[in-house]
Motif scaffolding. Structure first.
Motif, PDB file in Angstrom:
ATOM      1  N   GLU A 148       0.830  -1.203   0.000  1.00 23.30           N
ATOM      2  CA  GLU A 148       0.000   0.000   0.000  1.00 23.30           C
ATOM      3  C   GLU A 148       0.867   1.257   0.000  1.00 23.30           C
ATOM      4  OE1 GLU A 148      -3.265   0.340   2.583  1.00 23.30           O
ATOM      5  OE2 GLU A 148      -3.989  -1.704   2.247  1.00 23.30           O
ATOM      6  N   LEU A 149       0.351   2.291  -0.689  1.00 21.65           N
ATOM      7  CA  LEU A 149       1.045   3.572  -0.787  1.00 21.65           C
ATOM      8  C   LEU A 149       0.263   4.587   0.045  1.00 21.65           C
ATOM      9  CD1 LEU A 149       1.704   3.517  -4.638  1.00 21.65           C
ATOM     10  CD2 LEU A 149       3.241   2.793  -2.790  1.00 21.65           C
ATOM     11  N   PRO A 150       0.880   5.176   1.083  1.00 18.98           N
ATOM     12  CA  PRO A 150       0.178   6.119   1.949  1.00 18.98           C
ATOM     13  C   PRO A 150      -0.413   7.278   1.144  1.00 18.98           C
ATOM     14  CG  PRO A 150       2.313   5.537   2.879  1.00 18.98           C
ATOM     15  CD  PRO A 150       2.284   4.982   1.489  1.00 18.98           C
ATOM     16  N   ALA A 207       1.254  14.352  -1.692  1.00 21.19           N
ATOM     17  CA  ALA A 207       2.309  15.357  -1.575  1.00 21.19           C
ATOM     18  C   ALA A 207       3.556  14.999  -2.383  1.00 21.19           C
ATOM     19  CB  ALA A 207       2.691  15.540  -0.106  1.00 21.19           C
ATOM     20  N   LYS A 208       3.578  13.765  -2.944  1.00 23.29           N
ATOM     21  CA  LYS A 208       4.766  13.281  -3.650  1.00 23.29           C
ATOM     22  C   LYS A 208       6.009  13.460  -2.777  1.00 23.29           C
ATOM     23  CE  LYS A 208       2.780  14.109  -8.222  1.00 23.29           C
ATOM     24  NZ  LYS A 208       2.887  14.790  -9.517  1.00 23.29           N
ATOM     25  N   SER A 209       5.861  13.036  -1.538  1.00 21.70           N
ATOM     26  CA  SER A 209       6.892  13.272  -0.529  1.00 21.70           C
ATOM     27  C   SER A 209       8.128  12.422  -0.780  1.00 21.70           C
ATOM     28  CB  SER A 209       6.335  12.950   0.868  1.00 21.70           C
ATOM     29  OG  SER A 209       6.098  11.560   0.994  1.00 21.70           O
ATOM     30  N   ASP A 210       9.213  12.822  -0.140  1.00 21.25           N
ATOM     31  CA  ASP A 210      10.456  12.055  -0.227  1.00 21.25           C
ATOM     32  C   ASP A 210      10.257  10.640   0.306  1.00 21.25           C
ATOM     33  OD1 ASP A 210      11.679  14.288  -1.274  1.00 21.25           O
ATOM     34  OD2 ASP A 210      12.610  14.902   0.617  1.00 21.25           O
ATOM     35  N   LEU A 266      10.060   4.849  -0.778  1.00 15.13           N
ATOM     36  CA  LEU A 266       9.335   3.578  -0.739  1.00 15.13           C
ATOM     37  C   LEU A 266       9.263   2.969  -2.137  1.00 15.13           C
ATOM     38  CD1 LEU A 266       6.028   2.953   1.199  1.00 15.13           C
ATOM     39  CD2 LEU A 266       6.328   2.113  -1.120  1.00 15.13           C
ATOM     40  N   LEU A 267       8.964   3.791  -3.135  1.00 16.07           N
ATOM     41  CA  LEU A 267       8.870   3.305  -4.515  1.00 16.07           C
ATOM     42  C   LEU A 267      10.229   2.861  -5.033  1.00 16.07           C
ATOM     43  CD1 LEU A 267       6.374   5.962  -5.901  1.00 16.07           C
ATOM     44  CD2 LEU A 267       5.917   3.529  -5.558  1.00 16.07           C
ATOM     45  N   HIS A 268      11.278   3.551  -4.649  1.00 10.29           N
ATOM     46  CA  HIS A 268      12.629   3.153  -5.087  1.00 10.29           C
ATOM     47  C   HIS A 268      13.000   1.789  -4.513  1.00 10.29           C
ATOM     48  CE1 HIS A 268      14.326   7.289  -6.522  1.00 10.29           C
ATOM     49  NE2 HIS A 268      13.132   7.017  -7.005  1.00 10.29           N
ATOM     50  N   ILE A 326       3.766   7.212 -10.531  1.00 11.52           N
ATOM     51  CA  ILE A 326       4.312   6.082  -9.772  1.00 11.52           C
ATOM     52  C   ILE A 326       5.234   5.254 -10.656  1.00 11.52           C
ATOM     53  CG2 ILE A 326       3.714   3.911  -8.629  1.00 11.52           C
ATOM     54  CD1 ILE A 326       1.113   5.302  -7.686  1.00 11.52           C
ATOM     55  N   TYR A 327       4.782   4.979 -11.889  1.00 14.89           N
ATOM     56  CA  TYR A 327       5.605   4.175 -12.800  1.00 14.89           C
ATOM     57  C   TYR A 327       6.921   4.888 -13.117  1.00 14.89           C
ATOM     58  CZ  TYR A 327       6.986   1.369 -16.815  1.00 14.89           C
ATOM     59  OH  TYR A 327       7.684   0.563 -17.677  1.00 14.89           O
ATOM     60  N   GLN A 328       6.855   6.208 -13.269  1.00 10.93           N
ATOM     61  CA  GLN A 328       8.066   6.973 -13.546  1.00 10.93           C
ATOM     62  C   GLN A 328       9.067   6.843 -12.397  1.00 10.93           C
ATOM     63  OE1 GLN A 328       7.366  11.143 -14.112  1.00 10.93           O
ATOM     64  NE2 GLN A 328       9.527  11.653 -14.318  1.00 10.93           N
ATOM     65  N   GLN A 329       8.588   6.873 -11.159  1.00 11.94           N
ATOM     66  CA  GLN A 329       9.483   6.730 -10.009  1.00 11.94           C
ATOM     67  C   GLN A 329      10.136   5.344  -9.999  1.00 11.94           C
ATOM     68  OE1 GLN A 329      10.001   9.632  -8.371  1.00 11.94           O
ATOM     69  NE2 GLN A 329       8.458  10.288  -9.867  1.00 11.94           N
ATOM     70  N   LEU A 330       9.351   4.325 -10.350  1.00 15.63           N
ATOM     71  CA  LEU A 330       9.908   2.972 -10.394  1.00 15.63           C
ATOM     72  C   LEU A 330      11.000   2.867 -11.452  1.00 15.63           C
ATOM     73  CD1 LEU A 330       6.610   0.867 -10.100  1.00 15.63           C
ATOM     74  CD2 LEU A 330       8.280   1.321  -8.293  1.00 15.63           C
ATOM     75  N   ARG A 331      10.761   3.432 -12.623  1.00 14.62           N
ATOM     76  CA  ARG A 331      11.743   3.370 -13.707  1.00 14.62           C
ATOM     77  C   ARG A 331      13.012   4.125 -13.351  1.00 14.62           C
ATOM     78  NH1 ARG A 331       9.749   4.899 -19.499  1.00 14.62           N
ATOM     79  NH2 ARG A 331      11.943   4.384 -19.805  1.00 14.62           N
ATOM     80  N   GLU A 332      12.854   5.305 -12.757  1.00 21.64           N
ATOM     81  CA  GLU A 332      14.031   6.120 -12.444  1.00 21.64           C
ATOM     82  C   GLU A 332      14.890   5.486 -11.351  1.00 21.64           C
ATOM     83  OE1 GLU A 332      12.056  10.489 -13.538  1.00 21.64           O
ATOM     84  OE2 GLU A 332      12.582   9.984 -11.459  1.00 21.64           O
ATOM     85  N   ALA A 333      14.268   4.629 -10.531  1.00 21.40           N
ATOM     86  CA  ALA A 333      15.019   3.992  -9.445  1.00 21.40           C
ATOM     87  C   ALA A 333      15.951   2.902  -9.946  1.00 21.40           C
ATOM     88  CB  ALA A 333      14.052   3.404  -8.426  1.00 21.40           C
ATOM     89  N   VAL A 334      15.648   2.334 -11.121  1.00 28.20           N
ATOM     90  CA  VAL A 334      16.467   1.228 -11.666  1.00 28.20           C
ATOM     91  C   VAL A 334      16.799   1.547 -13.122  1.00 28.20           C
ATOM     92  CG1 VAL A 334      15.791  -0.605 -10.077  1.00 28.20           C
ATOM     93  CG2 VAL A 334      14.292  -0.028 -11.973  1.00 28.20           C
ATOM     94  N   PRO A 335      17.646   2.537 -13.374  1.00 23.76           N
ATOM     95  CA  PRO A 335      17.958   2.922 -14.759  1.00 23.76           C
ATOM     96  C   PRO A 335      18.534   1.758 -15.553  1.00 23.76           C
ATOM     97  CG  PRO A 335      19.507   3.910 -13.189  1.00 23.76           C
ATOM     98  CD  PRO A 335      18.407   3.331 -12.389  1.00 23.76           C
ATOM     99  N   GLY A 336      18.070   1.638 -16.795  1.00 27.10           N
ATOM    100  CA  GLY A 336      18.547   0.566 -17.653  1.00 27.10           C
ATOM    101  C   GLY A 336      17.769  -0.720 -17.502  1.00 27.10           C
ATOM    102  N   TYR A 337      16.890  -0.795 -16.521  1.00 29.72           N
ATOM    103  CA  TYR A 337      16.078  -1.990 -16.301  1.00 29.72           C
ATOM    104  C   TYR A 337      14.643  -1.707 -16.739  1.00 29.72           C
ATOM    105  CZ  TYR A 337      13.815  -5.906 -13.918  1.00 29.72           C
ATOM    106  OH  TYR A 337      13.090  -7.029 -13.626  1.00 29.72           O
ATOM    107  N   ARG A 338      14.053  -2.640 -17.445  1.00 32.55           N
ATOM    108  CA  ARG A 338      12.687  -2.463 -17.900  1.00 32.55           C
ATOM    109  C   ARG A 338      11.715  -3.011 -16.875  1.00 32.55           C
ATOM    110  NH1 ARG A 338       9.867  -5.105 -23.296  1.00 32.55           N
ATOM    111  NH2 ARG A 338       7.829  -4.088 -23.048  1.00 32.55           N
TER     112      ARG A 338
END
Length: 207
Positions: A129-131, A137-140, A145-147, A173-185
């Motif tokens: 779950e995502l608070p 607020a798109k908080s840090d 958590l997404l990273h 949310i998807y953008q945060q996941l992608r940016e956390a693992v560059p080069g990984y699909r």
């Protein structure tokens, strides 16, 4: 000749004036959108005071019914957006004002059917779950958590279903996941629903 002193209003006249006063205040609050808040100064509170003085007052009964219908309409709009948490909130408020109301029961049944469909549409998996407040607020904290989730998706070869309240929220949310693992699909999908969460499943990248 001295003028006669004005006659004091009778208790019945005082009661009638108070009823009219509360009804006018109720309709003013209703026009301003103050349905049940603030406490003591909402449309519902004023209608309730009018009914306490005149239990059979039709304007008061109709006003309370209008508030119930407004909450039901808000619930229907939320249901169309598949914001199930909002639907339940609005229906609960309506039920507090009018227990057993047939309109509320009708939408409650629709909610149950949509929840059943949603469970069928979303394959089983571990739910993260995502608070809501942090997500709004798109908080840090929610970014962190997404990273962490993205790293786990990559390391364990998982697939993710993003359950979001809006398309824009899902894309963020998807953008945060992608940016956390560059080069990984990151493999997955976005589905509208509430509450927002990630469903982590086996069967992601096999590369």
């Amino acid at each position: 000749m001295p003028e006669p002193e004005p006659t004091a209003p009778s208790p019945e006249e005082i009661r009638r004036r108070n009823v009219e006063f509360f009804l006018d205040r109720a309709e003013e609050a209703l026009h301003q959108g103050l349905l049940i808040y603030p406490a003591g100064a909402s449309a519902y509170d004023y209608y309730l005071r009018a009914r306490q003085l005149d239990p059979d007052n039709r304007r008061a009964a109709g006003g309370i019914q209008a508030i119930v219908i407004e909450f039901v309409e808000r619930a229907r709009n939320a249901l169309r957006k598949r914001s199930f948490g909002e639907v339940n909130t609005y229906l609960s408020r309506a039920e507090e004002l009018a227990p057993g109301n047939p309109l509320v029961m009708e939408v409650r049944a629709q909610l149950a059917r949509e929840l059943s469909r949603a469970r069928q549409d979303l394959p089983q998996g571990e739910s993260l779950e995502l608070p809501v407040g942090q997500l709004d607020a798109k908080s840090d904290a929610v970014v962190a958590l997404l990273h962490r989730a993205a790293e786990r998706i990559r390391n364990d070869g998982l697939r993710v279903i993003i359950v979001a309240r809006t398309d824009a929220e899902g894309r963020w949310i998807y953008q945060q996941l992608r940016e956390a693992v560059p080069g990984y699909r990151v493999r997955g999908d976005i589905k509208l629903g509430s509450p927002p969460r990630l469903l982590l499943q086996l069967g992601g990248n096999t590369e």
